[in-house]
Design an enzyme around this catalytic site. Structure first.
Site, PDB file in Angstrom:
ATOM      1  CD1 TRP A 184      41.635   0.067  70.875  1.00 38.41           C
ATOM      2  CD2 TRP A 184      39.514   0.642  70.478  1.00 38.41           C
ATOM      3  NE1 TRP A 184      41.152   0.706  72.007  1.00 38.41           N
ATOM      4  CE2 TRP A 184      39.853   1.060  71.781  1.00 38.41           C
ATOM      5  CE3 TRP A 184      38.220   0.885  70.007  1.00 38.41           C
ATOM      6  CZ2 TRP A 184      38.961   1.716  72.628  1.00 38.41           C
ATOM      7  CZ3 TRP A 184      37.319   1.538  70.841  1.00 38.41           C
ATOM      8  CH2 TRP A 184      37.697   1.953  72.139  1.00 38.41           C
ATOM      9  CD  GLU A 225      43.910   1.847  67.971  1.00 34.96           C
ATOM     10  OE1 GLU A 225      43.030   1.415  67.207  1.00 34.96           O
ATOM     11  OE2 GLU A 225      44.016   3.053  68.277  1.00 34.96           O
ATOM     12  CE  LYS A 227      41.475   4.467  74.868  1.00 38.27           C
ATOM     13  NZ  LYS A 227      40.283   4.834  74.098  1.00 38.27           N
ATOM     14  CG  ASP A 258      45.541   6.259  68.861  1.00 38.33           C
ATOM     15  OD1 ASP A 258      45.923   7.319  69.388  1.00 38.33           O
ATOM     16  OD2 ASP A 258      44.450   6.154  68.279  1.00 38.33           O
ATOM     17  CG  HIS A 261      45.571   4.690  72.336  1.00 36.25           C
ATOM     18  ND1 HIS A 261      44.954   3.658  71.682  1.00 36.25           N
ATOM     19  CD2 HIS A 261      44.706   5.728  72.285  1.00 36.25           C
ATOM     20  CE1 HIS A 261      43.773   4.055  71.233  1.00 36.25           C
ATOM     21  NE2 HIS A 261      43.604   5.315  71.585  1.00 36.25           N
ATOM     22  CG  HIS A 285      44.933   4.689  64.692  1.00 31.25           C
ATOM     23  ND1 HIS A 285      43.845   4.235  65.390  1.00 31.25           N
ATOM     24  CD2 HIS A 285      44.825   4.186  63.427  1.00 31.25           C
ATOM     25  CE1 HIS A 285      43.111   3.484  64.572  1.00 31.25           C
ATOM     26  NE2 HIS A 285      43.680   3.424  63.390  1.00 31.25           N
ATOM     27  CG  ASP A 293      42.829   8.495  73.364  1.00 28.54           C
ATOM     28  OD1 ASP A 293      43.456   8.942  72.391  1.00 28.54           O
ATOM     29  OD2 ASP A 293      42.051   7.518  73.302  1.00 28.54           O
ATOM     30  CG  ASP A 295      40.934  10.437  69.545  1.00 27.77           C
ATOM     31  OD1 ASP A 295      41.876   9.946  68.912  1.00 27.77           O
ATOM     32  OD2 ASP A 295      40.338   9.816  70.452  1.00 27.77           O
ATOM     33  CG  ASP A 325      41.686   7.266  65.753  1.00 30.39           C
ATOM     34  OD1 ASP A 325      40.587   7.777  65.532  1.00 30.39           O
ATOM     35  OD2 ASP A 325      41.864   6.396  66.637  1.00 30.39           O
TER      36      ASP A 325
HETATM   37  C1  RNT Z   1      40.039   4.318  70.410  1.00 34.17           C
HETATM   38  C2  RNT Z   1      40.947   3.945  69.302  1.00 34.17           C
HETATM   39  C3  RNT Z   1      40.273   3.542  68.023  1.00 34.17           C
HETATM   40  C4  RNT Z   1      39.106   4.438  67.647  1.00 34.17           C
HETATM   41  C5  RNT Z   1      38.551   4.208  66.267  1.00 34.17           C
HETATM   42  C6  RNT Z   1      37.234   4.839  66.059  1.00 34.17           C
HETATM   43  O1  RNT Z   1      40.699   4.835  71.494  1.00 34.17           O
HETATM   44  O2  RNT Z   1      41.857   4.959  69.064  1.00 34.17           O
HETATM   45  O3  RNT Z   1      41.202   3.480  67.014  1.00 34.17           O
HETATM   46  O4  RNT Z   1      39.436   5.791  67.752  1.00 34.17           O
HETATM   47  O5  RNT Z   1      38.554   2.882  65.973  1.00 34.17           O
HETATM   48 ZN    ZN Z   2      43.115   4.728  67.333  1.00 32.22          ZN
END
Ligand code: RNT
Ligand code: ZN
Length: 418
Positions: A184, A225, A227, A258, A261, A285, A293, A295, A325
């Site tokens: 990523w 990955e 985004k 993810d 994302h 993720h 985003d 998390d 994640d």
């Molecule tokens: C960032 C991505 C990525 C990170 C990690 C720490 O937006 O989601 O995966 O969260 O690699």
């Molecule tokens: Zn991620």
């Protein structure tokens, strides 16, 4: 009534629909979830030259007890793993290397810097996954890495990704289960770009170089990955969904989705079936985007259940690689891991206990009344009783009793950290 007695009663409800509950539990036992180490220390890592978190991601909160050494992080992970049913995996980032106080640049990392992690994983019976770290670094200060206009900077990050794949390969060889090495990058622009193509061309060429060396998929699987935006890359992200979806397909790599994302009304659950038709495998993720985003810790919400339903009803438990994640520093970090991971597993159990074949048939017959009625009624089936029994059988705390363990651990260990 004991957990087992309640389970026996609940089981009958499911059996009426021809659902084999014991078989569902056996299946569930085999599904690994890759637990991200970075919830334990707010994505700080153990580099000698510790940099501030960058890359357009952020951790907020200052709950006490964050792990500041590899020993503490592994100890905290062990505590969380003791509260989570099943055998799982741990996901590392390059910044978690152990270099004995010697500064090792990221393009010079070697498998030996992860030897302690591998020995620990062997002891614990865990698989390991890996991620090159293309953020929190002066060479990523302007938010560009593999797509940087400066060739020297691109080369540095290409080299970092290459050594990362070797580390993944080492994990796979040592642990007998392939490492998922996921790339990523934060690359993008805050404001409207005047050239969207060139950075993407750089990224495509960089990936081609990174993946030039064939590595046996028995040991390492590569993922990319995407985004949609980040802090500081609001207008343009080089590695968009279309970019990586195309790249992965053309180059036989895994596309990693993810859940934070995508646009707010776009769901990953709705993407899985399409991707399964064209990709042998894909990776996730699982996160929880609250308004952005952000998390947040994964909760048992409708989208989580829907993701698990899509994996289970399409018979794709071995094709969708599940990773987590999220990072929350405002609550106990061991609890965060425990809550999020237990929820991921719970959602899989929920999906395994649905009359999926019957529901598919109803749709095929155009019986939408019964489809909706059953989907709704099953929401209040005695799923909790099955979950409790599963936890008991797997030797982990039932219901919220795990919280007592976390509280004790906090008092005895976490609060003593300075
Ligand atoms: C960032 C991505 C990525 C990170 C990690 C720490 O937006 O989601 O995966 O969260 O690699
Ligand atoms: Zn991620």
């Amino acid at each position: 009534m004991s957990v087992k007695d309640i389970f026996e009663v609940a089981k009958k409800d499911y059996e009426k629909w021809g659902i084999d509950v014991e078989k569902a539990l056996e299946t569930l036992k085999q599904v690994p979830v890759s637990i991200h180490c970075w919830q334990g220390d707010d994505i700080t890592g153990f580099e000698v030259n510790q940099r501030e978190l960058s890359g357009g991601i952020d951790v907020t909160g200052d709950y006490p007890g964050k792990a500041t050494t590899p020993e503490q992080l592994r100890m905290d992970l062990e505590k969380a793993l003791s509260l989570i049913p099943g055998k799982h995996r741990v996901n590392l980032h390059a910044i978690y290397a152990e270099t004995n106080g010697v500064e090792v640049e990221r393009d010079e990392l070697q498998p030996k810097h992860f030897e302690n992690w591998v020995n620990w994983a062997k002891e614990q019976g865990l698989g390991l996954d890996f991620n090159p770290t293309l953020f929190s670094h002066e060479k990523a200060a302007d938010g560009l890495t593999l797509a940087h206009p400066d060739e020297e900077i691109r080369k540095f990050w290409i080299a970092h990704c290459k050594v990362s794949r070797k580390i993944g390969e080492y994990f796979g060889r040592e642990l007998g289960t392939p490492s998922l090495t996921n790339i990523w990058i934060p690359d993008g622009y805050k404001d409207i770009p005047s050239d969207r193509l060139t950075p993407r061309k750089h990224l495509k060429e960089a990936l081609n170089e990174i993946f030039a060396e064939e590595i046996d998929e028995k040991y390492n699987l590569d993922a990319v990955e995407s985004k949609v935006f980040g802090i500081g890359s609001e207008s343009y992200v080089v590695g968009s969904h279309e970019f990586y979806l195309s790249y992965a397909l053309q180059n036989n790599k895994l596309c990693l989705l993810d859940t934070g994302h995508y646009h707010p009304t776009e769901t990953v659950s709705n993407k899985i079936s399409s991707m399964l038709l064209f990709n042998e495998k894909l990776a996730l993720h699982v996160s929880r985007p609250v308004r952005w985003d952000s998390d947040h810790v994964v909760i048992l919400d409708d989208e989580l259940k829907e993701i698990s339903l899509e994996i289970v009803r399409n018979d794709a438990l071995d094709r969708v690689i599940i990773g987590l994640d999220f990072f929350d520093a405002s609550i106990n970090r061991v609890a965060a891991w425990t809550i999020g991971t237990r929820n991921m597993i719970k959602s899989l159990l929920y999906a395994l206990l649905m009359p999926n074949e019957k529901l598919k048939k109803l749709q095929e017959e155009g019986n939408f009344t019964e489809r909706l009625a059953l989907l709704e009624e099953f929401k209040t089936y005695p799923f909790g009783a099955i979950w409790d029994y599963y936890c008991e059988q797997m030797g982990v705390p039932v219901k919220e009793s795990w919280l007592e363990e976390v509280k004790r651990y906090e008092e005895e260990e976490l609060l003593n950290r300075t």
